[in-house]
Motif scaffolding. Sequence first.
Motif, PDB file in Angstrom:
ATOM      1  N   SER A   1       0.826  -1.198   0.000  1.00 28.45           N
ATOM      2  CA  SER A   1       0.000   0.000   0.000  1.00 28.45           C
ATOM      3  C   SER A   1       0.868   1.258   0.000  1.00 28.45           C
ATOM      4  O   SER A   1       0.524   2.253  -0.653  1.00 28.45           O
ATOM      5  CB  SER A   1      -0.930  -0.022   1.209  1.00 28.45           C
ATOM      6  OG  SER A   1      -2.100   0.685   0.919  1.00 28.45           O
TER       7      SER A   1
ATOM      8  N   THR B   1       1.305   4.159  -3.214  1.00 26.89           N
ATOM      9  CA  THR B   1       0.668   5.456  -3.025  1.00 26.89           C
ATOM     10  C   THR B   1       1.641   6.590  -2.706  1.00 26.89           C
ATOM     11  O   THR B   1       1.278   7.751  -2.837  1.00 26.89           O
ATOM     12  CB  THR B   1      -0.369   5.389  -1.880  1.00 26.89           C
ATOM     13  OG1 THR B   1       0.286   4.916  -0.712  1.00 26.89           O
ATOM     14  CG2 THR B   1      -1.525   4.486  -2.218  1.00 26.89           C
TER      15      THR B   1
ATOM     16  N   ASN C   1      -4.841   5.042  -6.215  1.00 26.03           N
ATOM     17  CA  ASN C   1      -5.756   5.531  -5.183  1.00 26.03           C
ATOM     18  C   ASN C   1      -5.582   4.709  -3.893  1.00 26.03           C
ATOM     19  O   ASN C   1      -5.355   3.496  -3.943  1.00 26.03           O
ATOM     20  CB  ASN C   1      -7.186   5.386  -5.729  1.00 26.03           C
ATOM     21  CG  ASN C   1      -8.223   5.682  -4.682  1.00 26.03           C
ATOM     22  OD1 ASN C   1      -8.400   4.889  -3.767  1.00 26.03           O
ATOM     23  ND2 ASN C   1      -8.878   6.808  -4.815  1.00 26.03           N
ATOM     24  N   ILE C   2      -5.698   5.373  -2.746  1.00 26.11           N
ATOM     25  CA  ILE C   2      -5.458   4.694  -1.463  1.00 26.11           C
ATOM     26  C   ILE C   2      -6.295   3.423  -1.316  1.00 26.11           C
ATOM     27  O   ILE C   2      -5.799   2.376  -0.910  1.00 26.11           O
ATOM     28  CB  ILE C   2      -5.784   5.628  -0.281  1.00 26.11           C
ATOM     29  CG1 ILE C   2      -4.807   6.796  -0.244  1.00 26.11           C
ATOM     30  CG2 ILE C   2      -5.730   4.870   1.035  1.00 26.11           C
ATOM     31  CD1 ILE C   2      -5.073   7.753   0.896  1.00 26.11           C
ATOM     32  N   TYR C   3      -7.564   3.513  -1.685  1.00 23.55           N
ATOM     33  CA  TYR C   3      -8.449   2.380  -1.406  1.00 23.55           C
ATOM     34  C   TYR C   3      -8.192   1.230  -2.369  1.00 23.55           C
ATOM     35  O   TYR C   3      -8.286   0.066  -1.986  1.00 23.55           O
ATOM     36  CB  TYR C   3      -9.907   2.857  -1.410  1.00 23.55           C
ATOM     37  CG  TYR C   3     -10.047   3.956  -0.389  1.00 23.55           C
ATOM     38  CD1 TYR C   3     -10.008   3.650   0.975  1.00 23.55           C
ATOM     39  CD2 TYR C   3     -10.080   5.293  -0.764  1.00 23.55           C
ATOM     40  CE1 TYR C   3     -10.045   4.653   1.932  1.00 23.55           C
ATOM     41  CE2 TYR C   3     -10.119   6.298   0.179  1.00 23.55           C
ATOM     42  CZ  TYR C   3     -10.093   5.978   1.534  1.00 23.55           C
ATOM     43  OH  TYR C   3     -10.096   6.946   2.465  1.00 23.55           O
TER      44      TYR C   3
ATOM     45  N   HIS D   1      -1.184   4.032   6.192  1.00 24.02           N
ATOM     46  CA  HIS D   1      -1.902   5.267   5.872  1.00 24.02           C
ATOM     47  C   HIS D   1      -2.308   6.032   7.124  1.00 24.02           C
ATOM     48  O   HIS D   1      -2.841   7.135   7.034  1.00 24.02           O
ATOM     49  CB  HIS D   1      -3.139   4.963   5.026  1.00 24.02           C
ATOM     50  CG  HIS D   1      -2.789   4.401   3.689  1.00 24.02           C
ATOM     51  ND1 HIS D   1      -2.071   5.099   2.752  1.00 24.02           N
ATOM     52  CD2 HIS D   1      -3.005   3.183   3.150  1.00 24.02           C
ATOM     53  CE1 HIS D   1      -1.890   4.342   1.686  1.00 24.02           C
ATOM     54  NE2 HIS D   1      -2.430   3.163   1.910  1.00 24.02           N
TER      55      HIS D   1
END
Lengths: 238, 343, 290
Positions: free
Chosen positions: B77, B81, B106-108, B241
């Motif tokens: 992740s 990002t 995108n983060i998600y 995050h």
Amino acid sequence: MALLEVTNLVAGYGKVEVISDVSFTLEPGKSIGIVGPNGVGKSTLLQAIAGGIAPKGGTITFDGKNIAGKKPEDIVRLGLSLVPEGRQIFSGLTVRENLSLGLTGRRNKKGANEAILKVRELFPVLLTHENHQAGMLSGGQQQQLAIARALISEPKVLLLDEPSLGLAPTVITDVFDRLKEIIEMGTAVVIVEQRANLVTSFAEKTIVIRDGKVQSTLTSADAANSESLQRSYFGAGE
Amino acid sequence: MKHGGVTKFSIQNLLGPIIVLILLTHFVGGASTSLQLVTQMALCLFVMVLALQVFVGNSGVLSFGHGAFALIGSYVSAILTAPVNIKDNALSMNQLWEPLVSPQVNIYVALVISAAVSGLIAAITGIFLMRLNGLAAGIATFALLGVAYNVFFNNKKIGPGSQALPGVPLIDNNWILLLLAVLSLILVYFINISRIGRTLRATREDAMAAPALGISIFKVRLIAFIISGAVAGLSGGMYSHVAGTFQVQDYYLEFTFITLSMLIVGGSASIWGALVGTFLITAVGQVLLMMEQDLPVFGIQVQIPLGSRAVIIALTFVAVLLWRSGGITNGKEFRIPKLKKIS
Amino acid sequence: MVQSILDAISLGGLYSLAALGLGLVFGVMRLVNFAHAELITIAAYTLVLTAQFPLAVSLLFTVIVTVFVALLMEFSVYRRLRGVNPAIMLIASFGLSTVLQRVYELMFGALPRSAVVAPFLRGDFKVAGLSITISSIITIVLTIVILLAMGYLIEKTSLGLQLRAASADFKTARLLGVRSNRLISAAFGLSGVLAACVALILVIQNPQISPYYGLNITILSLVGIVIGGIASLRGAALGGFIVGVVLSSLNTLLGNGRVYAYSWLFILVLVILLVRPGGLLSKGSELERV
């Protein structure tokens, strides 16, 4: 005075109560049989007496002392030895080492050599296999070793849990002949068996356990009468 | 770990922990900026403890390897990002492998990918690891963590090595983190009450009996391991995050010990246990931290020597095990009490 | 080359001593005592902090302190956890390990403590033109002596017989009169003595003692006892030896790639476990429930 007196014993594992009310007495040098169908808690009873599990209720008096809840290693030192179900010999150790372990449970360290000699005389077959791994012995020899190992502490009471388990008929006769000799030499014996006829033939009295309770007590005279044995063993209606 | 666990669906059992989570996030998470961060981290850890619960709690096999999945999830992740300029410049003097520098996701989406990658690695390693039992399984899973840590710590081509990767975009929203935690909770809950969960618990009681019943321990364990690995990956992703960085050292022995103790202190046999364990240890840690810094706790000022916090946490943990080896909840699920009709 | 072989053997011997300490305790109570690391650490601290005394005095003091801490662990924590699921005991030992690490940090500080222990064991000498470090020879000699002593104790004495019997079947051993509390205390005491021996050898090589000093060797020895076969002390010692030899050899053979030595070691461990789940010395495929 009775040597071993079990009164209203309650025992089990976890929350399960297997033995709910068992009482019996054993005089010095005498023998008692405990029979009953599979799973009624005969082994649980012996484990509770020998300290393998802590009883949930009732008393166990041995030689005038209450031994209920004591540790097994202390109980064996008082003179009460258990030969557990399935023999439980140390298969990775030699026969000699197995026998030496029996010495740990002696009250006094004197007389150990005499005890070893006596046991060897009783079970000559062990002598020939002394340096072999115990796991290499036959079933009957392993059972003899288990009994011999318990006898080395010179107990006043010997508890045996299904000594006939997994043995051929001729071997069973052999083992039971030894047990008779042991009783004659003055050791009191409690013997649990699933095969009632094995026990009733030589124990002075036999108790039948059902549903965690003593269902009936038989003398050797009753035992000779196979019908009464059948009835008490399987219950009257069946 | 010998306690039953829940087998039948009950909306009360499911809603109970969810409501507690919402209340915690609302009241504690909204109280102050520092508590907000603590709550956010606790939510990430909770997802990790859930991952452990679904595998360890059901199968009874201790895993020391889940730190590897969290590490990989966090890494995936973060690397997907983090801004290109940071990856390009800040990292270990431009050693990062070229194809890893440019991706921007995108983060998600990145979180989904991190769960998927961790799940995939759990599947590949599980094919081997799940054949083992007992202590051998424990050591083997530890070997997995050992390899992951060793590779990521030393290899500067794939990641920051022993340094931190900064600039990972933040999810600065309690409710999104809460949503992710609740989704994981629901997933784990349904696994627990499913046939897989029940079968696993049966094999835990008696590893010998299971094959006799026609149950393939291997198959059910593997499925649970994959799901558990994916959830652990998600938790790692969430953490990067929240913290804004990725660092290999965050996922090694201390992390493994803390998350396993959260599970065991709470009670490994239930989701409620995972929740209680996570938030209790977090809360105790936070209170003690404030004491160390000589800050008032609920208006009372107690100072404890610097460094004693960790001793007290570990001591509390050992004390709970001595007091109750099944954990605080002892395998029970929390239920919302039924409203009694007033007659 | 000769030096590399000696290093491999001495590291193997060192790890087998650590593994033996873990194996003794595991045998009698199915406890994987992670906090064994902290026994090694406290022994190392004691050695360094008493370095001004003659070595014999310092050693004696170290053994006493280490055995004391080992028994303290048993009495305060493990005795109360007996019979509990081994997984719980393992986790508790993790907790205890953390507690002790922090206590050491509070007592001795986070920075390494150092002193010169047994300076006469440093340096090297030449044999047939080859330079060999004294410490590697000393390590090997010490290890052999300690292993022989342990072998005698376990194979030939009554205590050893009881330890072996209890490791195989504690319940039956107790029925025969083996005193559980005494035997378990003895196992912990012995593991303390072994930890002190390990610490001595470690300190000669690296006298920088931090609160985490014993951690690395303990983790690797744990790996060792599992691949060797946790059911027997021989297996434990063998497994520890293998891990030490493999690690040392990897460090020599991999050259610049030696930072990945642990990865290769762990991969080897996985392979061994997959081929022989019960360890190298196991008989058949027993399902061990830990």
